[in-house]
Design a protein around this motif. Structure first.
Motif, PDB file in Angstrom:
ATOM      1  N   ARG A 112      10.173  54.921  50.248  1.00  0.00           N
ATOM      2  CA  ARG A 112      10.498  54.118  49.081  1.00  0.00           C
ATOM      3  C   ARG A 112      11.732  53.305  49.365  1.00  0.00           C
ATOM      4  NH1 ARG A 112      10.661  57.384  43.624  1.00  0.00           N
ATOM      5  NH2 ARG A 112      11.056  55.261  42.975  1.00  0.00           N
ATOM      6  N   SER A 113      11.828  52.016  48.798  1.00  0.00           N
ATOM      7  CA  SER A 113      12.992  51.137  49.005  1.00  0.00           C
ATOM      8  C   SER A 113      14.189  51.659  48.196  1.00  0.00           C
ATOM      9  CB  SER A 113      12.661  49.702  48.598  1.00  0.00           C
ATOM     10  OG  SER A 113      12.292  49.666  47.228  1.00  0.00           O
ATOM     11  N   VAL A 114      15.338  51.388  48.741  1.00  0.00           N
ATOM     12  CA  VAL A 114      16.589  51.828  48.112  1.00  0.00           C
ATOM     13  C   VAL A 114      17.486  50.595  47.913  1.00  0.00           C
ATOM     14  CG1 VAL A 114      18.629  53.283  48.353  1.00  0.00           C
ATOM     15  CG2 VAL A 114      16.390  54.103  49.160  1.00  0.00           C
ATOM     16  N   ASN A 115      18.167  50.482  46.744  1.00  0.00           N
ATOM     17  CA  ASN A 115      19.090  49.368  46.433  1.00  0.00           C
ATOM     18  C   ASN A 115      20.545  49.861  46.488  1.00  0.00           C
ATOM     19  OD1 ASN A 115      17.023  47.463  45.910  1.00  0.00           O
ATOM     20  ND2 ASN A 115      16.802  48.283  43.816  1.00  0.00           N
ATOM     21  N   VAL A 116      21.349  49.095  47.137  1.00  0.00           N
ATOM     22  CA  VAL A 116      22.804  49.368  47.172  1.00  0.00           C
ATOM     23  C   VAL A 116      23.528  48.154  46.559  1.00  0.00           C
ATOM     24  CG1 VAL A 116      22.697  50.935  49.136  1.00  0.00           C
ATOM     25  CG2 VAL A 116      22.984  48.493  49.522  1.00  0.00           C
ATOM     26  N   SER A 117      24.643  48.430  45.932  1.00  0.00           N
ATOM     27  CA  SER A 117      25.441  47.364  45.256  1.00  0.00           C
ATOM     28  C   SER A 117      26.856  47.314  45.833  1.00  0.00           C
ATOM     29  CB  SER A 117      25.525  47.610  43.753  1.00  0.00           C
ATOM     30  OG  SER A 117      24.239  47.603  43.163  1.00  0.00           O
ATOM     31  N   VAL A 118      27.359  46.116  45.912  1.00  0.00           N
ATOM     32  CA  VAL A 118      28.735  45.882  46.410  1.00  0.00           C
ATOM     33  C   VAL A 118      29.511  45.101  45.326  1.00  0.00           C
ATOM     34  CG1 VAL A 118      30.173  44.883  48.195  1.00  0.00           C
ATOM     35  CG2 VAL A 118      27.912  45.841  48.784  1.00  0.00           C
ATOM     36  N   GLU A 119      30.638  45.674  44.926  1.00  0.00           N
ATOM     37  CA  GLU A 119      31.505  45.017  43.909  1.00  0.00           C
ATOM     38  C   GLU A 119      32.558  44.160  44.627  1.00  0.00           C
ATOM     39  OE1 GLU A 119      34.204  46.134  39.956  1.00  0.00           O
ATOM     40  OE2 GLU A 119      33.568  47.699  41.375  1.00  0.00           O
ATOM     41  N   VAL A 120      32.545  42.843  44.347  1.00  0.00           N
ATOM     42  CA  VAL A 120      33.422  41.889  45.041  1.00  0.00           C
ATOM     43  C   VAL A 120      34.354  41.232  44.009  1.00  0.00           C
ATOM     44  CG1 VAL A 120      33.556  39.856  46.515  1.00  0.00           C
ATOM     45  CG2 VAL A 120      31.633  41.486  46.766  1.00  0.00           C
ATOM     46  N   PHE A 121      35.639  41.270  44.292  1.00  0.00           N
ATOM     47  CA  PHE A 121      36.648  40.585  43.462  1.00  0.00           C
ATOM     48  C   PHE A 121      37.165  39.368  44.220  1.00  0.00           C
ATOM     49  CE2 PHE A 121      36.763  44.768  41.566  1.00  0.00           C
ATOM     50  CZ  PHE A 121      36.858  44.466  40.211  1.00  0.00           C
ATOM     51  N   ILE A 122      37.090  38.172  43.555  1.00  0.00           N
ATOM     52  CA  ILE A 122      37.615  36.929  44.141  1.00  0.00           C
ATOM     53  C   ILE A 122      39.029  36.722  43.570  1.00  0.00           C
ATOM     54  CG2 ILE A 122      37.276  34.472  44.479  1.00  0.00           C
ATOM     55  CD1 ILE A 122      35.112  36.225  45.746  1.00  0.00           C
ATOM     56  N   GLU A 123      39.987  36.697  44.434  1.00  0.00           N
ATOM     57  CA  GLU A 123      41.383  36.496  43.997  1.00  0.00           C
ATOM     58  C   GLU A 123      41.619  35.026  43.686  1.00  0.00           C
ATOM     59  OE1 GLU A 123      44.136  38.008  46.762  1.00  0.00           O
ATOM     60  OE2 GLU A 123      43.324  40.065  46.735  1.00  0.00           O
ATOM     61  N   ASN A 124      42.155  34.805  42.469  1.00  0.00           N
ATOM     62  CA  ASN A 124      42.434  33.434  42.030  1.00  0.00           C
ATOM     63  C   ASN A 124      43.713  32.949  42.702  1.00  0.00           C
ATOM     64  OD1 ASN A 124      42.338  31.015  40.691  1.00  0.00           O
ATOM     65  ND2 ASN A 124      43.196  31.830  38.778  1.00  0.00           N
ATOM     66  N   VAL A 125      43.669  31.787  43.259  1.00  0.00           N
ATOM     67  CA  VAL A 125      44.804  31.160  43.927  1.00  0.00           C
ATOM     68  C   VAL A 125      45.180  29.906  43.135  1.00  0.00           C
ATOM     69  CG1 VAL A 125      45.641  30.089  46.058  1.00  0.00           C
ATOM     70  CG2 VAL A 125      44.080  32.046  46.172  1.00  0.00           C
ATOM     71  N   ASN A 126      46.523  29.642  43.009  1.00  0.00           N
ATOM     72  CA  ASN A 126      46.997  28.449  42.286  1.00  0.00           C
ATOM     73  C   ASN A 126      46.653  27.216  43.100  1.00  0.00           C
ATOM     74  OD1 ASN A 126      48.249  26.761  40.499  1.00  0.00           O
ATOM     75  ND2 ASN A 126      50.324  27.178  41.247  1.00  0.00           N
ATOM     76  N   ASP A 127      45.534  26.697  42.820  1.00  0.00           N
ATOM     77  CA  ASP A 127      45.055  25.543  43.581  1.00  0.00           C
ATOM     78  C   ASP A 127      44.699  24.359  42.690  1.00  0.00           C
ATOM     79  OD1 ASP A 127      42.955  26.773  42.352  1.00  0.00           O
ATOM     80  OD2 ASP A 127      41.573  26.559  44.034  1.00  0.00           O
ATOM     81  N   ASN A 128      45.025  24.436  41.375  1.00  0.00           N
ATOM     82  CA  ASN A 128      44.703  23.352  40.456  1.00  0.00           C
ATOM     83  C   ASN A 128      45.951  22.978  39.657  1.00  0.00           C
ATOM     84  OD1 ASN A 128      41.646  23.089  40.706  1.00  0.00           O
ATOM     85  ND2 ASN A 128      41.878  25.279  40.293  1.00  0.00           N
ATOM     86  N   PRO A 129      46.227  21.675  39.494  1.00  0.00           N
ATOM     87  CA  PRO A 129      47.397  21.245  38.703  1.00  0.00           C
ATOM     88  C   PRO A 129      47.107  21.340  37.207  1.00  0.00           C
ATOM     89  CG  PRO A 129      46.228  19.326  39.462  1.00  0.00           C
ATOM     90  CD  PRO A 129      45.502  20.503  40.046  1.00  0.00           C
ATOM     91  N   PRO A 130      48.197  21.400  36.382  1.00  0.00           N
ATOM     92  CA  PRO A 130      47.972  21.337  34.928  1.00  0.00           C
ATOM     93  C   PRO A 130      47.523  19.945  34.523  1.00  0.00           C
ATOM     94  CG  PRO A 130      50.313  21.381  35.415  1.00  0.00           C
ATOM     95  CD  PRO A 130      49.619  21.596  36.728  1.00  0.00           C
ATOM     96  N   ASN A 131      46.931  19.880  33.389  1.00  0.00           N
ATOM     97  CA  ASN A 131      46.340  18.613  32.982  1.00  0.00           C
ATOM     98  C   ASN A 131      46.540  18.414  31.484  1.00  0.00           C
ATOM     99  OD1 ASN A 131      44.792  16.233  33.176  1.00  0.00           O
ATOM    100  ND2 ASN A 131      42.945  17.357  32.558  1.00  0.00           N
ATOM    101  N   PHE A 132      46.935  17.162  31.100  1.00  0.00           N
ATOM    102  CA  PHE A 132      47.030  16.770  29.695  1.00  0.00           C
ATOM    103  C   PHE A 132      45.745  16.083  29.278  1.00  0.00           C
ATOM    104  CE2 PHE A 132      51.549  16.976  30.808  1.00  0.00           C
ATOM    105  CZ  PHE A 132      52.044  17.725  29.748  1.00  0.00           C
ATOM    106  N   ALA A 133      45.461  16.187  28.014  1.00  0.00           N
ATOM    107  CA  ALA A 133      44.228  15.580  27.518  1.00  0.00           C
ATOM    108  C   ALA A 133      44.321  14.062  27.525  1.00  0.00           C
ATOM    109  CB  ALA A 133      43.924  16.082  26.109  1.00  0.00           C
TER     110      ALA A 133
END
Length: 711
Positions: A112-133
C-alpha cells in the motif's frame, strides 16, 4: 468453583485477542516503513538565489516517490531529496499559519502507498519599500484651529509587514507636527492666522527601519508631499478705513481715528459731505472674505439734520443746521449675513459761521536780518541797527479785533527757520548763505482759508557773539561764586570777633552796650527790669553859649477839639525833663542818650516870655536851627515857651525809634496842657521881642548849670 471457571475463561479470551493484534501489526509494519522523513519543520529564506534542499526522504530503491501537494509549485523532487525552487517570495506564497505543507507519496509494487508531509517555513526578508496611496496630498485647515487638533492622517503601507517610522519636514513649518514617529497623524502645533500664512507645504518621509546604521539591515523609504491650505473664517468685524493695525495677544485690531467734516451755519450742502481723512468706508476685517456691510447712524443726529446711505456710507444733509458748534455722529457698520460682526466710529461735523474774509498779512513782502554767527533758536531781527525781533501778523476781518484764535502760522519752502504761533521767526540751523527767502502762510484752522506773505532774510556780519537762548552759568562759575561768598562770610566773622574782643578789653559792660544799641537793633528788653527813657540828641547842632535847652516832662499835644492843630506837624518825640537828661549817658555808637536811672532833679527855670521873631516862630514854637551852626544831616529840635511856669518844651521830629509807654507819674492832665498852651500864646503876643531876650537869658543860665553838673 464455578466463579473460578468463569474467570479462567475470560483470561484465555484476552490472551487470544492480544495474539491476534500482534499478528496484524506484524503484517502492517512493513508497509509503514516504505519511506520516512524528519518530522521537524524546515525554514528557508525568501528570495534565495539557488535551489535549497528542504528535506531528504528515506526509502528503499524500489519505492517510487511522488509530490502530491506542492504549494505554488515551489518544490520538486530530486531523487529522494525535496528541493525548493530559487527566488521564492514570501508575500506571493499561500500560507496556512505562515507555513507551507508539502506532501509526498511513497509507492511500491504489492504494497500500500504511504504519504509523508514536510512542514516548510519561508522566512520573510525586508525586500519591499513602504508605499503611499498617493504621491501628493492636499489638506484643509481653518485658521485659529485649536492646538493639538488633527488636520489629517497620511499613512504608508509595507507588504513586508515591517513597522514604519515617519518624519515631517518643512523649512518654514512651525504650525503643524506629527503625533509621534509611528503614527502619521498631523496635529496643529501653533495657532494659524490667515493673515500670516495661507498655505503650508510639507514633506512626509517614511522608513521601514528605525536606525539603519545600528541594525545593518536593508532599509527602504518613501516620500510624499503635502499641501495644507489655510481657510479664512469669519472671525473679524468690519474695519473703518483708514485705520492703524495693532495686536492684542493673538487678536488683531484696526483702530480708526474717526472722520471730520465742516458745514456752514444755516446752509444746506448738496450731495455727500466731504470728510477727512477720506470718505466713510468699512471693509471686512477678514482678508479673504468680502461680506456685504450696511451703515446706520445710531446716535447724535438730533433733529435729523444728516442722513446716511446704508450701502455706500455717504453722509449728506437733510436740512440746514441752525446751531453753531460741533455735532458728533456715531455710525454703525455691520455685516449683512452676520450682525454680530459690527464696528462703530464717530463723525464730527463742525457747524461754522460762514467766513467772508481769509487771513491777510499786513504786508505782502517782509525783510528780516540775522547775524552770520547766530545759533539755532535765535530770532530773526527786524532791522540792522537794533536787536528788535522780527514779527509777522495776519488779520482776519471776520473778527472785530482782527485776531482769529484759530489762526496758525507755518513756513514754506525753507528749512532754515520756524515760525511760532505768535508770529516770531526762529532760526532752525546755522545759515551758510548770504541770504535766503521763504514764504509764511497764515491758515484759519476752522475754515481752511489761508493767506501768504514772502520773507527775505539777509545774513549780516556779526558784531558780537550772541548767547544761545537758555544759556546760563556753568558749574565752574557757580563753584567760584560759592568760594567767594564763603570767603566774605569768614571775613565778616573775623571782623565781628575783633570788635567784640576790643569791647571786652575796654571794660565795657555787655548789658549797657545792649541797652544802648537796642533802639538801633530794635531789640526788646528783658522782662522784669525797669523801662528806661531814650532821648534824641541833635549832634549836628552847635549852639552858642547863651543857648540852652530847658525842658519839662509832657506828652505830645493832642489835636484841639475846636479844630486847632498840634504845635508841630508830624510825629513828635517825647519831652524829657532836663534833670533826667543830665543824668543820662551818651552812647557813642548811635548818638543816643540812654537814661538808665531816673533821678529827680531841680525844677527847670521859669520860662521867659517870647514872641514871634524873625526865626519863623509860629504859635510860640521856635527852631533852634535858626541860630545857624547846624551840621549836615542833623536833627531838627523845636522849642515851645509857656508862661505857666513850664519853661521851654523840647520836641524832636521825627521820633519813631525807641518810643515806650510812659509811667502814670509822667502823664499830665490834658486840660492843664491845653490851658498852658493858651496862656503861652497870649503872653507871646504881649511881650513881643522881650520874650526873646528872656528866652536867651534862660537858655544861658540852663547851659551853665548843665556844664557845672557835668564837671
Amino acid at each position: 468453583m464455578e466463579l473460578y471457571n468463569v474467570k479462567g475463561k475470560q483470561k484465555t479470551a484476552n490472551i487470544l485477542l492480544g495474539c491476534l493484534v500482534l499478528f496484524l501489526l506484524s503484517v502492517l509494519c512493513p508497509s509503514e516503513k516504505l519511506c520516512t522523513v524528519s518530522p521537524d519543520p524546515v525554514s528557508i529564506k525568501e528570495n534565495s538565489t539557488v535551489d535549497v534542499l528542504v528535506a531528504r526522504i528515506t526509502c528503499s530503491d524500489d519505492v517510487q516517490l511522488t509530490v502530491t501537494e506542492n504549494p505554488a509549485e515551489a518544490f520538486y523532487l530530486r531523487g529522494t531529496d525535496l528541493i525548493a525552487k530559487r527566488g521564492l517570495d514570501f508575500e506571493s506564497l499561500p500560507r496556512v499559519d505562515d507555513a507551507l505543507w508539502v506532501r509526498v507519496r511513497c509507492n511500491r509494487t504489492g504494497s500500500r502507498s504511504v504519504n509523508v508531509s514536510v512542514e516548510v517555513f519561508i522566512e520573510n526578508v525586508n525586500d519591499n519599500p513602504p508605499n503611499f496611496a498617493q504621491s501628493h496630498y492636499v489638506l484643509q485647515v481653518n485658521e485659529l484651529t485649536p492646538v493639538n487638533t488633527s488636520v489629517g492622517r497620511i499613512e504608508a503601507t509595507d507588504i513586508d509587514s515591517e513597522p514604519l517610522y515617519y518624519r515631517l519636514e518643512s523649512a518654514t513649518n512651525r504650525y503643524l507636527r506629527l503625533e509621534n514617529a509611528n503614527t502619521p497623524n498631523i496635529l496643529v502645533q501653533n495657532i494659524i492666522d490667515y493673515d500670516s500664512v495661507q498655505k503650508i507645504s510639507l514633506v512626509l518621509h517614511v522608513q521601514d527601519t528605525y536606525n539603519v546604521s545600528e541594525s545593518g539591515e536593508p532599509s527602504f523609504t518613501a516620500v510624499v508631499t503635502i499641501t495644507v491650505n489655510v481657510k479664512d473664517i469669519d472671525n473679524r468685524p468690519p474695519w473703518f478705513q483708514p485705520c492703524v493695525r495693532t495686536n492684542l495677544g493673538i487678536a488683531k485690531l484696526c483702530v480708526s481715528s474717526g472722520y471730520r467734516a465742516k458745514v456752514n451755519l444755516t446752509e444746506k450742502e448738496d450731495g455727500a459731505l466731504s470728510l477727512e481723512p477720506g470718505p466713510l468706508y468699512a471693509k471686512d476685517g477678514d482678508r479673504n472674505r468680502s461680506e456685504m456691510i450696511n451703515y446706520r447712524i445710531i446716535r447724535g443726529n438730533e433733529g435729523s439734520i444728516f442722513q446716511i446711505d446704508e450701502e455706500t456710507g455717504n453722509i449728506s444733509m437733510a436740512k440746514a443746521a441752525d446751531i453753531a458748534g460741533p455735532i458728533t455722529l456715531t455710525v454703525l457698520a455691520s455685516q449683512v449675513t452676520n450682525r454680530d460682526q459690527f464696528a462703530v466710529t464717530q463723525v464730527t461735523i463742525e457747524v461754522l459761521r460762514k467766513s467772508r474774509n481769509p487771513p491777510r498779512f499786513e504786508k505782502e513782502r517782509y525783510e528780516g536780518y540775522i547775524y552770520s554767527n547766530s545759533v539755532p533758536e535765535t530770532m530773526i531781527l527786524r532791522d540792522r541797527t537794533s536787536n528788535r525781533p522780527f514779527r509777522v501778523r495776519a488779520r482776519d476781518e471776520d473778527f472785530a479785533t482782527g485776531v482769529n484764535p484759530d489762526m496758525r502760522y507755518e513756513v514754506q519752502y525753507s528749512s532754515y527757520v520756524n515760525v511760532t504761533n505768535e508770529g516770531f521767526v526762529l532760526l532752525k540751523r546755522i545759515v551758510k548763505t548770504e541770504s535766503f527767502a521763504l514764504q509764511i502762510r497764515a491758515m484759519d484752522l476752522s475754515t481752511g482759508e489761508f493767506g501768504t506773505a514772502a520773507l527775505s532774510v539777509l545774513v549780516i556780519p556779526a558784531v558780537a557773539v550772541p548767547l544761545p537762548s537758555g544759556a546760563g552759568y556753568r558749574a565752574g562759575d557757580m563753584a567760584l561764586l560759592g568760594l567767594i561768598m564763603a570767603a566774605i562770610l569768614v571775613l565778616c566773622f573775623i571782623v565781628i570777633g575783633f570788635l567784640i574782643s576790643r569791647l571786652k578789653k575796654g571794660g565795657a559792660n555787655l548789658d549797657k552796650i545792649t541797652e544802648c544799641l537796642a533802639p538801633c537793633l530794635k531789640m526788646t528788653r528783658p522782662q522784669g527790669r525797669p523801662k528806661d527813657t531814650l532821648q534824641y540828641t541833635n549832634d549836628g547842632y552847635q549852639g552858642t553859649e547863651g543857648d540852652a535847652l530847658r525842658c519839662r516832662p509832657r506828652r505830645p499835644e493832642p489835636v484841639d477839639k475846636r479844630g486847632r492843630g498840634a504845635t508841630v506837624p508830624g510825629d513828635r518825640g517825647r519831652a524829657i525833663p532836663l534833670e533826667r537828661r543830665r543824668s543820662d549817658r551818651h552812647c557813642g555808637f548811635c548818638g543816643l542818650y540812654a537814661n538808665h536811672n531816673a533821678k529827680p532833679g531841680p525844677a527847670c527855670s521859669p520860662a521867659m516870655g517870647g514872641g514871634r521873631g524873625e526865626g519863623g516862630d509860629k504859635d510860640g514854637v521856635r527852631s533852634i536851627l535858626a541860630k545857624g551852626g547846624r551840621k549836615e544831616g542833623g536833627k531838627s529840635v523845636w522849642f515851645k515857651e509857656n508862661e505857666d511856669a513850664s519853661g521851654i518844651e523840647v520836641e524832636i521830629i521825627p521820633d519813631t525809634l525807641g518810643q515806650e509807654e510812659e509811667t502814670e507819674e509822667e502823664v499830665l492832665d490834658m486840660e492843664e496842657v491845653e490851658e498852658g498852651d493858651r496862656s503861652m500864646s497870649s503872653q507871646t503876643e504881649i511881650d513881643g521881642g522881650h520874650g526873646d531876650q528872656e528866652s536867651r537869658g534862660e537858655s544861658d543860665s540852663a547851659a551853665k548849670e548843665e556844664k557845672e553838673k557835668e564837671g
